[in-house]
Motif scaffolding. Structure first.
Motif, PDB file in Angstrom:
ATOM      1  N   VAL A  64       0.847  -1.199   0.000  1.00  0.00           N
ATOM      2  CA  VAL A  64       0.000   0.000   0.000  1.00  0.00           C
ATOM      3  C   VAL A  64       0.880   1.246   0.000  1.00  0.00           C
ATOM      4  N   SER A  65       1.931   1.231   0.803  1.00  0.00           N
ATOM      5  CA  SER A  65       2.862   2.361   0.831  1.00  0.00           C
ATOM      6  C   SER A  65       3.561   2.538  -0.517  1.00  0.00           C
ATOM      7  N   TYR A  66       3.850   1.423  -1.176  1.00  0.00           N
ATOM      8  CA  TYR A  66       4.559   1.447  -2.460  1.00  0.00           C
ATOM      9  C   TYR A  66       3.740   2.109  -3.570  1.00  0.00           C
ATOM     10  N   MET A  67       2.456   2.271  -3.352  1.00  0.00           N
ATOM     11  CA  MET A  67       1.618   2.952  -4.339  1.00  0.00           C
ATOM     12  C   MET A  67       2.175   4.342  -4.683  1.00  0.00           C
ATOM     13  N   LYS A  68       2.826   4.981  -3.719  1.00  0.00           N
ATOM     14  CA  LYS A  68       3.404   6.313  -3.962  1.00  0.00           C
ATOM     15  C   LYS A  68       4.382   6.283  -5.135  1.00  0.00           C
ATOM     16  N   GLU A  69       5.144   5.198  -5.221  1.00  0.00           N
ATOM     17  CA  GLU A  69       6.210   5.116  -6.220  1.00  0.00           C
ATOM     18  C   GLU A  69       5.677   4.949  -7.640  1.00  0.00           C
ATOM     19  N   LEU A  70       4.551   4.293  -7.781  1.00  0.00           N
ATOM     20  CA  LEU A  70       3.988   4.030  -9.109  1.00  0.00           C
ATOM     21  C   LEU A  70       2.895   5.019  -9.507  1.00  0.00           C
ATOM     22  N   ALA A  71       2.540   5.909  -8.595  1.00  0.00           N
ATOM     23  CA  ALA A  71       1.397   6.804  -8.805  1.00  0.00           C
ATOM     24  C   ALA A  71       1.476   7.642 -10.079  1.00  0.00           C
ATOM     25  N   PRO A  72       2.641   8.211 -10.449  1.00  0.00           N
ATOM     26  CA  PRO A  72       2.681   9.037 -11.662  1.00  0.00           C
ATOM     27  C   PRO A  72       2.214   8.311 -12.920  1.00  0.00           C
ATOM     28  N   LYS A  73       2.424   7.006 -12.952  1.00  0.00           N
ATOM     29  CA  LYS A  73       1.990   6.211 -14.109  1.00  0.00           C
ATOM     30  C   LYS A  73       0.487   6.313 -14.332  1.00  0.00           C
ATOM     31  N   TYR A  74      -0.242   6.552 -13.252  1.00  0.00           N
ATOM     32  CA  TYR A  74      -1.704   6.634 -13.323  1.00  0.00           C
ATOM     33  C   TYR A  74      -2.209   8.070 -13.148  1.00  0.00           C
ATOM     34  N   ASN A  75      -1.284   9.019 -13.372  1.00  0.00           N
ATOM     35  CA  ASN A  75      -1.600  10.441 -13.231  1.00  0.00           C
ATOM     36  C   ASN A  75      -2.180  10.746 -11.845  1.00  0.00           C
ATOM     37  N   LEU A  76      -1.555  10.143 -10.851  1.00  0.00           N
ATOM     38  CA  LEU A  76      -1.956  10.335  -9.462  1.00  0.00           C
ATOM     39  C   LEU A  76      -0.758  10.774  -8.632  1.00  0.00           C
ATOM     40  N   LYS A  77      -1.029  11.435  -7.539  1.00  0.00           N
ATOM     41  CA  LYS A  77      -0.017  11.719  -6.534  1.00  0.00           C
ATOM     42  C   LYS A  77      -0.564  11.234  -5.201  1.00  0.00           C
ATOM     43  N   ILE A  78       0.160  10.340  -4.544  1.00  0.00           N
ATOM     44  CA  ILE A  78      -0.289   9.774  -3.271  1.00  0.00           C
ATOM     45  C   ILE A  78       0.401  10.495  -2.120  1.00  0.00           C
ATOM     46  N   ASP A  79      -0.393  11.111  -1.278  1.00  0.00           N
ATOM     47  CA  ASP A  79       0.118  11.756  -0.069  1.00  0.00           C
ATOM     48  C   ASP A  79      -0.149  10.810   1.102  1.00  0.00           C
ATOM     49  N   GLU A  80       0.906  10.151   1.584  1.00  0.00           N
ATOM     50  CA  GLU A  80       0.761   9.136   2.629  1.00  0.00           C
ATOM     51  C   GLU A  80       0.936   9.744   4.014  1.00  0.00           C
ATOM     52  N   ARG A  81       0.010   9.405   4.897  1.00  0.00           N
ATOM     53  CA  ARG A  81       0.088   9.822   6.294  1.00  0.00           C
ATOM     54  C   ARG A  81       0.048   8.562   7.152  1.00  0.00           C
ATOM     55  N   VAL A  82       1.067   8.351   7.968  1.00  0.00           N
ATOM     56  CA  VAL A  82       1.172   7.139   8.777  1.00  0.00           C
ATOM     57  C   VAL A  82       0.600   7.397  10.170  1.00  0.00           C
ATOM     58  N   ASP A  99     -13.549   8.043 -12.003  1.00  0.00           N
ATOM     59  CA  ASP A  99     -12.339   7.866 -12.804  1.00  0.00           C
ATOM     60  C   ASP A  99     -11.111   7.802 -11.902  1.00  0.00           C
ATOM     61  N   VAL A 100     -11.024   8.703 -10.935  1.00  0.00           N
ATOM     62  CA  VAL A 100      -9.910   8.697  -9.995  1.00  0.00           C
ATOM     63  C   VAL A 100      -9.926   7.409  -9.172  1.00  0.00           C
ATOM     64  N   ALA A 101     -11.117   7.027  -8.732  1.00  0.00           N
ATOM     65  CA  ALA A 101     -11.251   5.818  -7.920  1.00  0.00           C
ATOM     66  C   ALA A 101     -10.750   4.586  -8.666  1.00  0.00           C
ATOM     67  N   LEU A 102     -11.085   4.485  -9.953  1.00  0.00           N
ATOM     68  CA  LEU A 102     -10.642   3.325 -10.738  1.00  0.00           C
ATOM     69  C   LEU A 102      -9.132   3.351 -10.950  1.00  0.00           C
ATOM     70  N   ARG A 103      -8.578   4.533 -11.197  1.00  0.00           N
ATOM     71  CA  ARG A 103      -7.124   4.627 -11.348  1.00  0.00           C
ATOM     72  C   ARG A 103      -6.403   4.262 -10.048  1.00  0.00           C
ATOM     73  N   VAL A 104      -6.991   4.654  -8.925  1.00  0.00           N
ATOM     74  CA  VAL A 104      -6.421   4.282  -7.623  1.00  0.00           C
ATOM     75  C   VAL A 104      -6.395   2.765  -7.465  1.00  0.00           C
ATOM     76  N   MET A 105      -7.470   2.118  -7.895  1.00  0.00           N
ATOM     77  CA  MET A 105      -7.531   0.664  -7.759  1.00  0.00           C
ATOM     78  C   MET A 105      -6.554  -0.026  -8.704  1.00  0.00           C
ATOM     79  N   LYS A 106      -6.384   0.505  -9.905  1.00  0.00           N
ATOM     80  CA  LYS A 106      -5.390  -0.062 -10.824  1.00  0.00           C
ATOM     81  C   LYS A 106      -3.989   0.083 -10.235  1.00  0.00           C
ATOM     82  N   LEU A 107      -3.733   1.236  -9.646  1.00  0.00           N
ATOM     83  CA  LEU A 107      -2.453   1.481  -8.991  1.00  0.00           C
ATOM     84  C   LEU A 107      -2.238   0.505  -7.839  1.00  0.00           C
ATOM     85  N   PHE A 108      -3.263   0.308  -7.026  1.00  0.00           N
ATOM     86  CA  PHE A 108      -3.175  -0.628  -5.902  1.00  0.00           C
ATOM     87  C   PHE A 108      -2.865  -2.042  -6.377  1.00  0.00           C
ATOM     88  N   VAL A 109      -3.577  -2.487  -7.418  1.00  0.00           N
ATOM     89  CA  VAL A 109      -3.367  -3.847  -7.928  1.00  0.00           C
ATOM     90  C   VAL A 109      -1.945  -3.997  -8.470  1.00  0.00           C
TER      91      VAL A 109
END
Length: 324
Positions: free
Chosen positions: A38-56, A223-233
């Motif tokens: 889940v944390s690694y999603m940040k690294e691949l996010a640009p591929k899906y035109n997303l930016k992940i702001d992670e808060r632990v 659309d954003v939700a689906l891209r988030v899920m593709k990124l997660f997968v």
């Protein structure tokens, strides 16, 4: 300006516009080995035109107020935390699972605890409100032991944050603990803890960790939700297919080299990355929480009403065809 410079300026402008167009998604996460994908999603996010702001967060239940306040869009949570949050009115859906297992009962070395029955008269530490608590209570009930956070029952349960459990055991303040990974593995590898059992023989089985999404994102930004899920997968698949990369990321990026290779190996020997969950799985967790009073729910939510796995199915289907 020369034609070449016009072209260069135009390319830079387009690049800037493209970068600024990335959709910002706020992620709530926890610092455990099996939360790494889940944390690694940040690294691949640009591929899906997303930016992940992670808060632990310190524990899963702490994420719920941030979701209600509109500060978090998606979050990693044990099923129990998600269920308790939904019961308390948090506008969330379970949209995937991201790992299984990840819990271990550890006894203090020299405490003379070899079976659950040996916990009678002992102090057991656990974090309140999560999978670790529910599995502890389910196992104590199965062993015929009573419990309370006050003296007078077979087992005295002491509630404290995950981060404090190992120190409490090392100091001799508790005799055993229900702990997450990699902290459980660390206690064993550092020599002050001994594995008592992996608590997967209750109706819950291997506990599932869930990815939750706000209703707002799911309904208003499909659309954003689906891209988030593709990124997660893709992030999860990457960790499953490339275990060395997964280890490197968790140990170095998440834990800043505070856990050893042995800690990671032992922790992930008791957990696994996954995408899946089901309505039945979440309903079983809900029923068990109600039975043991975990989460203090007055009206437990029905899993069928808020487990939404359609985006996960679409994301898996799209990635099988190579589509982003």
């Amino acid at each position: 300006m020369t034609p070449k410079r016009y072209l260069l300026a135009g390319a830079l402008t387009l690049a800037a516009l493209s970068a600024s167009a990335a959709d910002l998604v706020h992620l709530g996460n926890l610092k455990f080995a099996h939360y790494g994908a889940v944390s690694y999603m940040k690294e691949l996010a640009p591929k899906y035109n997303l930016k992940i702001d992670e808060r632990v967060f310190a524990k899963g239940i702490d994420i719920i107020p941030a979701i209600v306040a509109g500060e978090i869009d998606i979050a990693a949570s044990a099923a129990d935390g998600a269920i308790a949050g939904r019961a308390a009115g948090a506008p969330i859906y379970v949209v995937a699972g991201f790992s299984k297992g990840g819990v271990r009962f550890v006894s203090r070395k020299g405490a003379g605890i070899q079976t659950l029955a040996d916990l009678k008269g002992k102090k057991v530490g656990v974090a309140r409100g999560g999978t670790q608590e529910m599995l502890l209570l389910a196992e104590l009930a199965k062993a015929g032991l009573s419990w309370s956070d006050k003296p007078g029952k077979d087992v005295l349960v002491l509630y404290m944050p995950y981060a404090d459990l190992n120190q409490a055991m090392l100091a001799g303040s508790i005799d055993a603990m229900s702990q997450s990974e990699p902290q459980a593995a660390q206690a064993i590898n550092k020599g002050f803890g001994v594995e008592l059992l992996k608590p997967y023989d209750t109706p819950i089985g291997e506990p599932v960790r869930t990815l939750v999404m706000t209703e707002k994102m799911y309904k208003e930004k499909p659309d954003v939700a689906l891209r988030v899920m593709k990124l997660f997968v893709e992030a999860t698949r990457t960790f499953i297919d490339k275990p060395q990369l997964a280890e490197q990321y968790v140990r170095q990026t998440m834990f800043k080299n505070q856990i050893s290779a042995e800690d990671y190996k032992d922790a992930m020997g008791n957990a696994r990355f996954s995408y899946s969950t089901s309505v039945k799985e979440i309903q079983t967790n809900t029923d068990m929480m109600k039975r043991y009073g975990v989460g203090k729910m007055t009206q437990p939510p029905k899993a069928a009403d808020w487990v939404k796995l359609d985006l996960l199915q679409k994301a898996e289907g799209a990635l099988k065809t190579g589509s982003n």
